[in-house]
Scaffold this motif. Sequence first.
Motif, short mmCIF file in Angstrom:
data_model
loop_
_atom_site.label_atom_id
_atom_site.label_comp_id
_atom_site.label_asym_id
_atom_site.label_seq_id
_atom_site.Cartn_x
_atom_site.Cartn_y
_atom_site.Cartn_z
N THR A 20 0.89 -1.39 0.00
CA THR A 20 0.05 -0.04 -0.11
C THR A 20 0.75 1.31 0.09
N ALA A 21 2.01 1.44 0.58
CA ALA A 21 2.74 2.41 0.79
C ALA A 21 3.50 2.87 -0.53
N HIS A 26 3.44 6.23 -5.75
CA HIS A 26 3.02 6.45 -6.92
C HIS A 26 2.10 7.16 -7.53
N LEU A 27 0.91 6.71 -6.67
CA LEU A 27 -0.62 7.36 -7.26
C LEU A 27 -0.53 8.71 -6.66
N THR A 28 0.32 9.36 -5.75
CA THR A 28 0.42 10.53 -5.00
C THR A 28 -1.03 10.54 -4.42
N ARG A 29 -1.35 9.54 -3.45
CA ARG A 29 -2.35 9.35 -2.58
C ARG A 29 -2.07 9.09 -1.05
N SER A 30 -2.80 9.23 -0.25
CA SER A 30 -2.25 8.81 0.97
C SER A 30 -2.72 7.32 1.11
N CYS A 31 -1.90 6.79 2.05
CA CYS A 31 -2.09 5.21 2.24
C CYS A 31 -3.55 5.06 2.64
N GLN A 32 -4.00 5.72 3.44
CA GLN A 32 -5.51 5.64 4.19
C GLN A 32 -6.51 5.73 2.80
N THR A 33 -6.22 6.53 1.87
CA THR A 33 -7.12 6.60 0.67
C THR A 33 -7.34 5.22 -0.14
N LEU A 34 -6.06 4.56 -0.17
CA LEU A 34 -6.03 3.12 -0.91
C LEU A 34 -6.82 2.46 0.02
N SER A 38 -10.25 0.20 -0.99
CA SER A 38 -10.23 -1.36 -0.65
C SER A 38 -11.39 -1.81 -0.02
N CYS A 39 -11.66 -0.68 0.99
CA CYS A 39 -12.88 -1.43 2.09
C CYS A 39 -14.11 -1.00 1.51
N PHE A 40 -14.20 0.21 0.82
CA PHE A 40 -15.71 0.35 -0.10
C PHE A 40 -15.73 0.17 -1.35
N GLN A 41 -14.45 -0.63 -1.92
CA GLN A 41 -14.62 -1.09 -3.09
C GLN A 41 -15.09 -0.06 -4.24
N ASN A 42 -14.49 1.26 -4.16
CA ASN A 42 -15.00 2.29 -4.97
C ASN A 42 -13.94 2.95 -5.67
N GLY A 43 -12.87 2.53 -5.43
CA GLY A 43 -11.47 3.08 -6.12
C GLY A 43 -11.29 2.77 -7.67
N PRO A 57 -1.85 -4.16 -7.69
CA PRO A 57 -1.42 -4.74 -9.15
C PRO A 57 -0.41 -3.64 -9.80
N VAL A 58 0.76 -3.65 -10.10
CA VAL A 58 1.72 -2.76 -10.65
C VAL A 58 1.08 -2.28 -12.03
N ALA A 59 0.61 -3.55 -12.82
CA ALA A 59 0.10 -3.09 -14.20
C ALA A 59 -1.03 -2.19 -14.19
N GLU A 60 -1.84 -2.31 -13.16
CA GLU A 60 -3.17 -1.38 -12.88
C GLU A 60 -2.76 0.05 -12.68
N ILE A 61 -1.65 0.20 -11.81
CA ILE A 61 -0.92 1.58 -11.32
C ILE A 61 -0.73 2.21 -12.64
#
Length: 71
Positions: A20-21, A26-34, A38-43, A57-61
């Motif tokens: 996650t870190a 790489h996505l310039t988001r906080s770990c908590q956002t990721l 995951s929790c709400f399955q809305n990303g 998954p690296v390919a998705e990033i």
Amino acid sequence: MSTAQKFSSLETETRSHVDTACAAFHLTRSCQTLRSWSCFQNGPIRPTRINRRLAWPVAEIKRLLNGGANA
């Protein structure tokens, strides 16, 4: 050591999934956002759970960073 040196670039990444870190860096988001994605399955991407830990998954990033769905 700076944060940027802690993570390798995605072009040289050999793993299929990262923690996650690393994904957040790489996505310039906080770990908590990721974790929220995951929790709400809305990303824009979904992680895989490996021994109760999230693996992104690296390919998705790479897809997101190259103009895929908005992060």
